[in-house]
Scaffold this motif. Structure first.
Motif: not given
Length: 295
Positions: A240-251
């Motif tokens: 199946d089709a898919g979607y990939e979500y990535t979140l990055g935070v730099i402090y």
């Protein structure tokens, strides 16, 4: 008119599996090479024909030696041309003769398949051309095409549950269009669509991704969403089709120290690939915390 760059690099990789259990029971496993040493030499010459046109020549030699004594000498040769057609329009073209070395997950260890220490590199030739148009000082449009030929590509053998080199030559072509906008020095976004034409449709042919970079106070925030079309495996199984979500935070904790937090496939909807009869996401859902110190 010449800009010459050269250098050397040494890379050592070690993969150590301390414990491999299934349902709490220790499992036996025939591991491949647990270490890999790579010696690299490279050189590049950029020749400025005039103020608007340049040519680049590059060469790289890579010598591989793994923990089981297997040796391999690989090369990358490149030729590029860049032309400034006007103040707002640029053209780029590149020819690259290179390779793709197998990963340690293919040669050494992966829980759901057998390792193949004898797996060889794939030979890859690529040809790309791209136009870059500055719509405004903050908005850029990129569009281009690419062609590639791959020999000895590593493919998954479902019968023996192992990666093997495929002797057949694979050819494919791709096209893309990308729009980027810079709101200010700390906030920007881009969206890209791509379409691929190939003889064997064993991976997604179409897709898109969105990237957003922001700065909130002292914190850098990165968002990425990748969407891939459905496809059928070599055995005819639909993925199946898919979607990939990535979140990055730099402090930036201090001048020399950064605290990083990254979440991959947070929605657990990434595109998959088949391992035996199982549909496994190409990216596992995970969160990675790290500390970076710069001396």
């Amino acid at each position: 008119k010449h800009e010459l760059t050269y250098g050397a690099q040494l890379k050592y990789t070690k993969l150590k599996v301390h414990s491999y259990k299934a349902d709490g029971v220790e499992q036996s496993y025939n591991y491949g090479p647990e270490s890999l040493m790579v010696y690299m030499l490279y050189a590049e010459d950029i020749y400025h024909i005039n103020k608007d046109n340049l040519i680049s020549f590059g060469a790289k030699l890579d010598y591989y030696h793994d923990g089981l004594g297997k040796e391999s000498l690989e090369h990358v040769l490149s030729l590029g041309f860049v032309s400034l057609l006007s103040d707002s329009l640029k053209f780029k073209a590149f020819l690259v003769d290179g390779y793709q070395y197998p990963t340690m997950y293919q040669t050494t260890f992966f829980p759901t398949r057998n390792p193949n220490p004898s797996l060889d590199s794939s030979n890859v030739q690529t040809y790309t051309a791209e136009m870059i148009y500055d719509i405004t000082s903050k908005t850029v449009l990129n569009f281009g095409v690419g062609f590639a030929t791959v020999d000895d590509v590593a493919v998954y053998d479902h019968v023996n549950n192992i990666y093997v080199n495929r002797t057949k030559t694979n050819d494919f072509a791709t096209g893309f269009i990308k729009l980027s906008h810079k709101f200010d020095a700390n906030n920007k976004m881009s969206i890209e669509f791509f379409n691929m034409h190939k003889e064997d449709d064993y991976s997604p042919k179409r897709g898109a991704f969105v990237q957003i970079f922001n700065k909130v106070g002292m914190v850098d925030v990165y968002n990425e969403l990748i969407c891939r079309d459905d496809y059928k495996t070599v055995l005819g199984t639909k993925v199946d089709a898919g979607y990939e979500y990535t979140l990055g935070v730099i402090y930036p904790y201090s001048t020399h120290t950064n605290l990083k937090l990254k979440g991959e496939n947070l929605l657990d909807k990434a595109s998959g690939t088949m391992y035996g009869s199982d549909n496994v996401p190409i990216t596992e859902r995970k969160v990675i915390a790290s500390l970076e110190y710069t001396f």
